[in-house]
Scaffold this motif. Structure first.
Motif, PDB file in Angstrom:
ATOM      1  N   GLU A 102     -32.474 -14.872  32.036  1.00 30.20           N
ATOM      2  CA  GLU A 102     -32.176 -14.474  30.662  1.00 30.20           C
ATOM      3  C   GLU A 102     -33.149 -13.379  30.273  1.00 30.20           C
ATOM      4  O   GLU A 102     -34.287 -13.344  30.744  1.00 30.20           O
ATOM      5  CB  GLU A 102     -32.328 -15.655  29.698  1.00 30.20           C
ATOM      6  CG  GLU A 102     -31.331 -16.774  29.949  1.00 30.20           C
ATOM      7  CD  GLU A 102     -29.900 -16.339  29.731  1.00 30.20           C
ATOM      8  OE1 GLU A 102     -29.669 -15.447  28.906  1.00 30.20           O
ATOM      9  OE2 GLU A 102     -29.003 -16.888  30.401  1.00 30.20           O
ATOM     10  N   PRO A 103     -32.748 -12.457  29.424  1.00 27.29           N
ATOM     11  CA  PRO A 103     -33.677 -11.401  29.014  1.00 27.29           C
ATOM     12  C   PRO A 103     -34.869 -11.985  28.286  1.00 27.29           C
ATOM     13  O   PRO A 103     -34.726 -12.867  27.454  1.00 27.29           O
ATOM     14  CB  PRO A 103     -32.830 -10.520  28.082  1.00 27.29           C
ATOM     15  CG  PRO A 103     -31.727 -11.410  27.620  1.00 27.29           C
ATOM     16  CD  PRO A 103     -31.461 -12.363  28.742  1.00 27.29           C
ATOM     17  N   THR A 104     -36.075 -11.496  28.606  1.00 29.61           N
ATOM     18  CA  THR A 104     -37.281 -12.029  27.991  1.00 29.61           C
ATOM     19  C   THR A 104     -37.810 -11.143  26.882  1.00 29.61           C
ATOM     20  O   THR A 104     -38.740 -11.501  26.190  1.00 29.61           O
ATOM     21  CB  THR A 104     -38.394 -12.199  29.050  1.00 29.61           C
ATOM     22  OG1 THR A 104     -38.658 -10.929  29.640  1.00 29.61           O
ATOM     23  CG2 THR A 104     -37.961 -13.167  30.130  1.00 29.61           C
ATOM     24  N   SER A 105     -37.242  -9.950  26.717  1.00 29.22           N
ATOM     25  CA  SER A 105     -37.722  -9.053  25.670  1.00 29.22           C
ATOM     26  C   SER A 105     -36.742  -9.029  24.518  1.00 29.22           C
ATOM     27  O   SER A 105     -36.190 -10.049  24.153  1.00 29.22           O
ATOM     28  CB  SER A 105     -37.991  -7.670  26.262  1.00 29.22           C
ATOM     29  OG  SER A 105     -36.907  -7.224  27.029  1.00 29.22           O
ATOM     30  N   GLU A 106     -36.477  -7.869  23.931  1.00 29.88           N
ATOM     31  CA  GLU A 106     -35.681  -7.806  22.710  1.00 29.88           C
ATOM     32  C   GLU A 106     -34.206  -8.017  23.039  1.00 29.88           C
ATOM     33  O   GLU A 106     -33.510  -7.127  23.495  1.00 29.88           O
ATOM     34  CB  GLU A 106     -35.887  -6.449  22.040  1.00 29.88           C
ATOM     35  CG  GLU A 106     -37.335  -6.224  21.632  1.00 29.88           C
ATOM     36  CD  GLU A 106     -37.581  -4.771  21.285  1.00 29.88           C
ATOM     37  OE1 GLU A 106     -37.161  -3.904  22.077  1.00 29.88           O
ATOM     38  OE2 GLU A 106     -38.165  -4.512  20.238  1.00 29.88           O
ATOM     39  N   ALA A 107     -33.701  -9.237  22.806  1.00 32.30           N
ATOM     40  CA  ALA A 107     -32.366  -9.613  23.245  1.00 32.30           C
ATOM     41  C   ALA A 107     -31.275  -8.765  22.608  1.00 32.30           C
ATOM     42  O   ALA A 107     -30.193  -8.627  23.161  1.00 32.30           O
ATOM     43  CB  ALA A 107     -32.136 -11.088  22.941  1.00 32.30           C
ATOM     44  N   LEU A 117     -32.020  -2.598  29.897  1.00 34.48           N
ATOM     45  CA  LEU A 117     -32.664  -3.555  30.790  1.00 34.48           C
ATOM     46  C   LEU A 117     -33.997  -2.971  31.245  1.00 34.48           C
ATOM     47  O   LEU A 117     -34.057  -1.823  31.693  1.00 34.48           O
ATOM     48  CB  LEU A 117     -31.778  -3.829  32.009  1.00 34.48           C
ATOM     49  CG  LEU A 117     -32.327  -4.811  33.049  1.00 34.48           C
ATOM     50  CD1 LEU A 117     -32.413  -6.216  32.464  1.00 34.48           C
ATOM     51  CD2 LEU A 117     -31.444  -4.809  34.295  1.00 34.48           C
ATOM     52  N   ASP A 152     -37.754  -7.534  31.021  1.00 34.64           N
ATOM     53  CA  ASP A 152     -36.779  -8.591  31.234  1.00 34.64           C
ATOM     54  C   ASP A 152     -36.999  -9.236  32.596  1.00 34.64           C
ATOM     55  O   ASP A 152     -36.729 -10.422  32.789  1.00 34.64           O
ATOM     56  CB  ASP A 152     -35.363  -8.010  31.177  1.00 34.64           C
ATOM     57  CG  ASP A 152     -35.049  -7.406  29.818  1.00 34.64           C
ATOM     58  OD1 ASP A 152     -35.041  -8.157  28.834  1.00 34.64           O
ATOM     59  OD2 ASP A 152     -34.835  -6.183  29.749  1.00 34.64           O
ATOM     60  N   LEU A 153     -37.476  -8.440  33.535  1.00 36.33           N
ATOM     61  CA  LEU A 153     -37.698  -8.904  34.902  1.00 36.33           C
ATOM     62  C   LEU A 153     -38.887  -8.160  35.475  1.00 36.33           C
ATOM     63  O   LEU A 153     -39.005  -6.942  35.311  1.00 36.33           O
ATOM     64  CB  LEU A 153     -36.451  -8.624  35.761  1.00 36.33           C
ATOM     65  CG  LEU A 153     -36.534  -8.944  37.252  1.00 36.33           C
ATOM     66  CD1 LEU A 153     -36.669 -10.446  37.473  1.00 36.33           C
ATOM     67  CD2 LEU A 153     -35.300  -8.416  37.979  1.00 36.33           C
ATOM     68  N   ARG A 156     -39.619 -14.776  34.105  1.00 34.64           N
ATOM     69  CA  ARG A 156     -39.694 -13.301  34.139  1.00 34.64           C
ATOM     70  C   ARG A 156     -39.984 -12.751  35.524  1.00 34.64           C
ATOM     71  O   ARG A 156     -39.488 -11.681  35.883  1.00 34.64           O
ATOM     72  CB  ARG A 156     -40.772 -12.826  33.152  1.00 34.64           C
ATOM     73  CG  ARG A 156     -41.021 -11.326  33.175  1.00 34.64           C
ATOM     74  CD  ARG A 156     -42.006 -10.901  32.104  1.00 34.64           C
ATOM     75  NE  ARG A 156     -43.333 -11.439  32.279  1.00 34.64           N
ATOM     76  CZ  ARG A 156     -44.310 -10.852  32.978  1.00 34.64           C
ATOM     77  NH1 ARG A 156     -44.097  -9.695  33.580  1.00 34.64           N
ATOM     78  NH2 ARG A 156     -45.505 -11.413  33.069  1.00 34.64           N
ATOM     79  N   MET A 186     -28.651  -9.525  36.403  1.00 34.72           N
ATOM     80  CA  MET A 186     -29.014  -9.096  35.059  1.00 34.72           C
ATOM     81  C   MET A 186     -28.203  -7.911  34.557  1.00 34.72           C
ATOM     82  O   MET A 186     -28.246  -7.585  33.374  1.00 34.72           O
ATOM     83  CB  MET A 186     -30.511  -8.739  35.019  1.00 34.72           C
ATOM     84  CG  MET A 186     -31.410  -9.864  35.463  1.00 34.72           C
ATOM     85  SD  MET A 186     -33.127  -9.600  35.017  1.00 34.72           S
ATOM     86  CE  MET A 186     -33.077  -9.903  33.265  1.00 34.72           C
ATOM     87  N   LEU A 233     -26.136  -7.841  31.373  1.00 34.96           N
ATOM     88  CA  LEU A 233     -26.860  -7.775  30.102  1.00 34.96           C
ATOM     89  C   LEU A 233     -26.943  -6.349  29.578  1.00 34.96           C
ATOM     90  O   LEU A 233     -27.256  -6.129  28.406  1.00 34.96           O
ATOM     91  CB  LEU A 233     -28.286  -8.311  30.270  1.00 34.96           C
ATOM     92  CG  LEU A 233     -28.424  -9.744  30.790  1.00 34.96           C
ATOM     93  CD1 LEU A 233     -29.882 -10.061  31.048  1.00 34.96           C
ATOM     94  CD2 LEU A 233     -27.818 -10.730  29.811  1.00 34.96           C
TER      95      LEU A 233
END
Length: 238
Positions: A6-11, A16, A142-143, A199, A223, A226
């Motif tokens: 799942e994205p870890t920053s500003e969804a 990306l 995000d990764l 992440r 990813m 996304l």
């Protein structure tokens, strides 16, 4: 099996953000170029960038840091300079690119500061965390792909690469340190990955280039849904 990410920053943003970390000679730049080529062929807009540097202001600071000109002022001053460069990079380059739906591939980011200035620089974690909060203002990858191989092999690769390019430049501020220090950094990156499995992914970089590239692609591909559709991103860029 590839983990669900799942994205870890500003969804809410369409882009990306993938950072590449690891020791000297791990092959980050090479693998970033390979991944970017594949993604562009699929129609994605891709931005390759790096730290320290990546923006006009940050590139000016890069020379000061890697030349060793700031070394005499201590690791705390180096950490402040890295943070200033990172903030300019984030606000002038990375965040705008992500908002346009681009895939940003960054050669080093926050984890390098945690390792180089925090762990082997012996700066207190509270200081490093405070600088990080100010520098990135909530924007995390995000990764994060951590390219791992023994420090001795990485340094040998870096030296060979320099010789093959015909470069006569001396090792930079960080390359010149001992193998033991580089191995300590390697372990620090692995510890970061173990502490943030959502992440971070560890990539065995002690394999032939094509196999490493395929492994990296397998981590990024899940990813891609996304990211804004390539056509949508191109429309936003006009």
């Amino acid at each position: 099996m590839t983990k669900s990410v799942e994205p870890t920053s500003e969804a809410a943003r369409p882009g990306l953000f993938v950072s590449f970390e690891g020791g000297e000679g791990a092959g980050k730049s090479t693998q970033i170029r390979r991944l970017a080529d594949i993604l562009r062929k699929r129609g994605h807009q891709v931005l390759i960038t790096r730290e320290p540097g990546g923006s006009a202001g940050a590139e000016a600071v890069r020379h000061v840091l890697l030349s060793g000109a700031a070394e005499a002022y201590g690791v705390r001053m180096e950490a402040l300079l890295f943070a200033a460069a990172r903030n300019d990079h984030v606000e002038e380059v990375i965040r705008p690119a992500l908002l346009r739906g681009m895939i940003v591939l960054c050669d080093r980011f926050i984890d390098s500061s945690r390792v180089y200035q925090g762990i082997t620089g012996n700066l207190e974690s509270a200081f490093i965390e405070a600088l990080e909060r100010i520098a990135i203002d909530g924007l995390k990858p995000d990764l994060t792909l951590i390219l791992d191989l023994p420090a001795e092999k990485g340094l040998a690769r870096a030296q060979r690469r320099s010789a093959e390019s015909g470069s006569t430049a001396a090792p930079d501020r960080f390359e010149k340190e001992t193998v033991d220090v580089h191995e300590m950094r390697r372990q620090a990156f692995l510890d970061i990955a173990a502490g943030d499995e959502v992440r971070c992914r560890v990539i065995d970089a002690d394999r032939i280039e094509a196999i490493v590239a395929a492994d990296i692609l397998s981590q990024v591909e899940p990813m891609l849904p996304l990211v804004a559709e390539p056509a949508d991103a191109l429309e936003k860029a006009r």
